[in-house]
Motif scaffolding. Structure first.
Motif, mmCIF file in Angstrom:
data_model
loop_
_atom_site.group_PDB
_atom_site.id
_atom_site.type_symbol
_atom_site.label_atom_id
_atom_site.label_comp_id
_atom_site.label_asym_id
_atom_site.label_seq_id
_atom_site.Cartn_x
_atom_site.Cartn_y
_atom_site.Cartn_z
ATOM 1 N N ARG A 44 29.538 8.666 57.724
ATOM 2 C CA ARG A 44 28.414 9.222 57.218
ATOM 3 C C ARG A 44 28.134 9.181 55.700
ATOM 4 O O ARG A 44 29.155 8.865 55.003
ATOM 5 C CB ARG A 44 28.103 10.744 57.354
ATOM 6 N N SER A 46 25.810 11.030 53.704
ATOM 7 C CA SER A 46 25.141 12.256 52.958
ATOM 8 C C SER A 46 26.484 13.002 52.165
ATOM 9 O O SER A 46 27.426 13.073 52.797
ATOM 10 C CB SER A 46 24.591 12.868 54.085
ATOM 11 N N GLY A 47 25.864 13.374 51.222
ATOM 12 C CA GLY A 47 26.926 14.142 50.146
ATOM 13 C C GLY A 47 27.685 13.293 49.393
ATOM 14 O O GLY A 47 28.412 14.005 48.705
ATOM 15 N N HIS A 48 27.596 11.970 49.240
ATOM 16 C CA HIS A 48 28.332 11.046 48.500
ATOM 17 C C HIS A 48 27.493 10.510 47.513
ATOM 18 O O HIS A 48 26.295 9.866 47.926
ATOM 19 C CB HIS A 48 29.194 10.190 49.291
ATOM 20 N N PRO A 49 28.038 10.290 46.245
ATOM 21 C CA PRO A 49 26.971 9.515 45.181
ATOM 22 C C PRO A 49 27.049 8.018 45.599
ATOM 23 O O PRO A 49 27.938 7.668 46.487
ATOM 24 C CB PRO A 49 27.928 9.684 43.862
ATOM 25 N N ARG A 50 25.827 7.259 45.064
ATOM 26 C CA ARG A 50 25.855 5.928 45.433
ATOM 27 C C ARG A 50 26.494 5.184 44.543
ATOM 28 O O ARG A 50 26.583 5.537 43.359
ATOM 29 C CB ARG A 50 24.273 5.638 45.339
ATOM 30 N N ALA A 86 27.860 4.615 49.681
ATOM 31 C CA ALA A 86 28.332 5.800 49.433
ATOM 32 C C ALA A 86 29.878 5.856 48.983
ATOM 33 O O ALA A 86 30.651 5.536 49.726
ATOM 34 C CB ALA A 86 28.131 6.634 50.668
ATOM 35 N N ALA A 89 32.882 7.782 51.034
ATOM 36 C CA ALA A 89 32.535 8.055 52.189
ATOM 37 C C ALA A 89 33.585 8.251 53.149
ATOM 38 O O ALA A 89 34.365 7.127 53.196
ATOM 39 C CB ALA A 89 31.208 7.649 52.568
#
Length: 367
Positions: A44, A46-50, A86, A89
């Motif tokens: 996944r 989501s919740g991680h910076p790009r 991400a 991730a």
């Protein structure tokens, strides 16, 4: 950058590697150090910076030097651009993933291969992009240290560059084996993404590169049988008109694909012809007829985007990316590179590799 087309979200991390057994040829008072990025299929995002497109120190150096001659200093915030990957991730480690290495062109940064690396990762590959320190325009290490390019010219320096690149690549493979064994090869011991070790299948390894990086892929395959298949994107295989790289004189016995342009095929470039004639493994020569040298980098995407705002001179635009349609060029490269590694690292035969495709009219098969 164009969005990836695979089924997986993409994660990223970087490692600082130190080869304690080798002095740096460009800074002989220290051990050879490298920075690599790892792009991988994630569970996944989501919740991680790009992931930024460039580290701030590299972005600053690129900006101060005139952003590839495309813009004046201060016009492009390279560090502000975000990729879709991400950072840190968790890895989709439900199966061992084939590993593919990427080497950039001479005096170029690994960041110029980001789009293709993300694309391959979205299709289930672990992709390792490598900076060749002191030859790349700028390399940023932990705590903000930036090492800039050293002056180098002439045939003997070029031979040193190629030898160093080959040794860099083999060292990276060694350190991936260390990681796979359960140890952390990062010089600072920084945390690794969860599942990365398990995801590495080092029994299925490929390599591709642009320009001098394509030559690096071929030359490293010649001396290291851990690499099963390779791609050279528009890279010459000669030091001079009269002296070819060893791999051009000997050829390879494993799958290899040449990707060039009009004027750079095995029919009109002697070093490519020599390599082609002496290679006994599976081989293809594909020509992006209206492309240019940097069509095989992220320039194919960012030059048109910058042109919309900065009005890049037509001659400079053509010098970088030719006159090929940028969207079709990107789609074709992604399709053929992914198909090549799917066939030769995953054992999945690909019809795309057998002849011209109506979906990719800009690519010519060179017989």
């Amino acid at each position: 950058m164009p969005e990836s087309s695979g089924q997986y979200p993409v994660g990223s991390t970087e490692l600082h590697l130190v080869d304690g057994d080798r002095r740096d040829p460009w800074a002989t008072d220290r051990a050879r150090e490298l920075m690599i990025s790892i792009w991988y299929p994630a569970r996944r995002a989501s919740g991680h910076p790009r992931q930024p497109y460039m580290p701030p120190g590299v972005a600053r150096a690129v900006d101060e030097s005139g952003s590839f001659q495309l813009a004046a200093p201060g016009q492009i915030d390279w560090a502000g651009i975000r990729t879709e990957a991400a950072v840190m991730a968790p890895v989709d480690d439900r199966e061992g993933r084939p590993v593919v290495l990427y080497s950039p062109g001479l005096q170029s940064s690994r960041t110029l291969g980001t789009s293709t690396a993300v694309e391959l990762a979205s299709h289930g590959y672990v992709v390792v992009t490598v900076d060749h320190t002191f030859e790349a325009s700028a390399v940023e290490f932990p705590r903000g240290r930036v090492e800039l390019q050293k002056p180098m010219s002439g045939i003997e320096a070029l031979k040193q560059v190629m030898d160093t690149r080959m040794r860099d690549t083999r060292f990276v493979l060694d350190q991936l084996a260390v990681l796979r064994s359960g140890r952390n090869p990062d010089a600072e011991g920084r945390r690794l993404p969860k599942g990365l070790r398990k995801a590495l299948n080092l029994e299925r390894v490929g390599m591709y590169g642009h320009s001098g990086g394509g030559a690096t892929a071929a030359e490293t395959m010649r001396v290291d049988r851990r690499i099963d298949a390779g791609i050279n994107m528009d890279g010459t295989l000669q030091y001079s008109d009269s002296e070819f790289l060893p791999v051009a004189r000997e050829g390879l016995d494993r799958p290899f694909m040449l990707m060039g342009k009009a004027g750079q095929t095995h029919l009109n470039k002697p070093s490519w012809g020599s390599f082609w004639d002496r290679s006994t493994g599976w081989k293809r020569d594909l020509s992006l007829e209206k492309g240019s040298h940097f069509s095989y980098t992220d320039a194919q995407s960012f030059v048109p985007a910058l042109d919309e705002r900065l009005d890049i001179p037509a001659q400079l635009r053509e010098q970088y990316i030719g006159t090929v349609d940028p969207g079709r060029s990107t789609a074709a490269q992604r399709a053929f590179i992914t198909a090549f590694f799917d066939q030769h690292l995953r054992g999945r035969p690909q019809d795309l590799l057998h002849g011209p495709a109506t979906d990719h009219p800009d690519v010519r098969f060179v017989d």
